[in-house]
Scaffold this motif. Structure first.
Motif, PDB file in Angstrom:
ATOM      1  N   LEU A  94       0.860  -1.181   0.000  1.00  0.00           N
ATOM      2  CA  LEU A  94       0.000   0.000   0.000  1.00  0.00           C
ATOM      3  C   LEU A  94       0.896   1.230   0.000  1.00  0.00           C
ATOM      4  O   LEU A  94       1.665   1.448   0.938  1.00  0.00           O
ATOM      5  CB  LEU A  94      -0.913  -0.013   1.228  1.00  0.00           C
ATOM      6  CG  LEU A  94      -1.723  -1.307   1.429  1.00  0.00           C
ATOM      7  CD1 LEU A  94      -2.589  -1.199   2.674  1.00  0.00           C
ATOM      8  CD2 LEU A  94      -2.557  -1.626   0.193  1.00  0.00           C
ATOM      9  N   GLY A 100       6.059   4.280   1.427  1.00  0.00           N
ATOM     10  CA  GLY A 100       5.328   3.189   0.790  1.00  0.00           C
ATOM     11  C   GLY A 100       6.048   2.726  -0.454  1.00  0.00           C
ATOM     12  O   GLY A 100       6.156   1.524  -0.728  1.00  0.00           O
ATOM     13  N   LEU A 145       2.252  -2.057   4.914  1.00  0.00           N
ATOM     14  CA  LEU A 145       1.703  -0.732   5.196  1.00  0.00           C
ATOM     15  C   LEU A 145       2.717   0.110   5.950  1.00  0.00           C
ATOM     16  O   LEU A 145       3.382  -0.370   6.873  1.00  0.00           O
ATOM     17  CB  LEU A 145       0.435  -0.874   6.054  1.00  0.00           C
ATOM     18  CG  LEU A 145      -0.148   0.404   6.656  1.00  0.00           C
ATOM     19  CD1 LEU A 145      -0.778   1.275   5.569  1.00  0.00           C
ATOM     20  CD2 LEU A 145      -1.156   0.080   7.748  1.00  0.00           C
ATOM     21  N   ASN A 156      -1.540   6.853   8.532  1.00  0.00           N
ATOM     22  CA  ASN A 156      -2.443   5.952   7.814  1.00  0.00           C
ATOM     23  C   ASN A 156      -3.302   5.136   8.779  1.00  0.00           C
ATOM     24  O   ASN A 156      -2.920   4.920   9.930  1.00  0.00           O
ATOM     25  CB  ASN A 156      -1.626   5.038   6.894  1.00  0.00           C
ATOM     26  CG  ASN A 156      -1.127   5.760   5.662  1.00  0.00           C
ATOM     27  OD1 ASN A 156      -1.840   6.566   5.071  1.00  0.00           O
ATOM     28  ND2 ASN A 156       0.117   5.499   5.270  1.00  0.00           N
TER      29      ASN A 156
END
Length: 375
Positions: A94, A100, A145, A156
């Motif tokens: 992600l 990321g 993640l 996030n």
């Protein structure tokens, strides 16, 4: 604005970059621990204590443990993401920022089977889209993640994504490098299978040691996963540290001693307490900069509690701002090229309200040289 002449003590740089951070004197003093051999019992005892304390900070219980690595947080990330995916598995990365993208680069360089979901810098991760991706693709076995994407300052939705990943029966690997210690994170409650942390950010230690916290069951299962590296073989480090009570390779013992001191302070303050301290400092930064008319990169609801990303004032460059502030005793941080004209102000580490007051006063003086009176 009124003239403010608050400055840091002579010889001290106030680090407003997102790690390494200003550390407590106790942590710095721990670096002067005596010379020792890493194969002696006292070194093994140190490693066992640090592993236990890192596990506690990550919300792990007796069924979990931590594996220590000599290296920055990226070393622990590479050890994790190159070690956990079997040949017949696939990891979903992600990606909504530089870090990321770093996860994707790690799995790509090692030839790990993967799929990359790009949401775009500054865009929140769409939890429903992740849910649909997992439902549509049973071949995905893992999800990667970044909790706090410091390239943008975005936090996030870890808990929501963890619940989705667990519901689909997949494993979640989390880059918690810039969140662990100050943001709410719990290995069990957030359904985290692999949690990657480092010493020198919100844990408030010194650079050179990182760690991976996971259920022992997950670490044992790595016996059946082909290693992609020699030095960063996560299962090899786990077996050596856990079963043999010894490091696989030579560890950074003095830095590890400093990490233990930092972990003791982290556990004493508690994640909630440290988070509240960071919240107050971040609010002071944000209110002060807002009063000076800056533009923020993200809306308030999306920001983490330790980094604020803002645009460089009109009429000057980032280098002019950085160099002027550093001459005053304050270090800020640039953002990657994708976000030109943005800089970061972090409030990690041993900072207080006086440090932030001094930074804002220095900001006024530096910007005033380019913008003139009336800022």
């Amino acid at each position: 604005m009124p003239e403010n002449t608050v400055t840091p003590p002579a010889g001290r740089l106030v680090l407003l970059n997102p790690g390494p951070v200003n550390v407590h004197d106790d942590v710095r003093a721990a670096m002067t621990s005596p010379d020792q051999c890493h194969r002696e019992p006292e070194a093994a005892a140190l490693m066992a204590r640090v592993r236990e304390k890192a596990t506690l900070l990550s919300g792990g219980d007796d069924s979990c443990t931590s594996v220590l690595l000599a290296g920055s947080g990226t070393a622990a990330l590479e050890a994790t993401f190159s070690s956990i995916v079997p040949d017949d598995g696939r990891i979903l990365i992600l990606d909504n920022g530089n870090y990321g993208e770093r996860l994707w680069r790690i799995v790509d360089v090692h030839g790990i089977p993967h799929r990359r979901m790009e949401f775009g810098w500054c865009n929140p991760i769409d939890v429903d889209a992740v849910d649909r991706a997992l439902a549509d693709d049973p071949g995905i076995t893992h999800v990667g993640l970044v909790h706090h994407e410091t390239s943008t300052g975005m936090l996030n939705p870890l808990r929501e994504i963890g619940a989705v990943v667990a519901r689909h029966g997949r494993q979640l690997a989390v880059d918690a490098i810039s969140s662990l210690g100050s943001e709410r994170l719990d290995l069990r409650d957030d359904n985290i299978d692999w949690c990657v942390g480092t010493a020198n950010k919100c844990v408030e230690g010194l650079p050179g040691v990182s760690f991976v916290t996971a259920p022992r069951e997950r670490l044992e299962q790595l016996e059946h996963v082909r290693a992609h590296t020699f030095y960063l073989d996560l299962h090899g480090h786990y077996i050596s540290q856990d079963r043999l009570g010894a490091p696989l390779f030579t560890p950074a013992l003095q830095v590890m001693t400093a990490l233990e001191a930092a972990l003791d302070r982290s556990l004493d303050e508690g994640v909630q307490g440290r988070g509240a301290r960071y919240d107050a400092l971040a609010e002071q930064v944000r209110e002060g900069l807002a009063a000076r008319g800056v533009r923020f990169l993200l809306p308030p609801a999306e920001r983490a509690n330790s980094v604020t990303n803002v645009y460089v004032p009109d009429g000057m460059t980032y280098d002019e701002l950085h160099d002027g502030l550093k001459a005053e005793g304050y270090v800020v941080y640039s953002v990657q090229a994708q976000l030109g004209g943005v800089f970061r102000v972090a409030n990690m580490g041993q900072l207080d309200a006086t440090d932030i007051e001094g930074f804002l006063a220095a900001y006024d003086r530096v910007v005033g040289k380019y913008a003139g009176p009336g800022i």
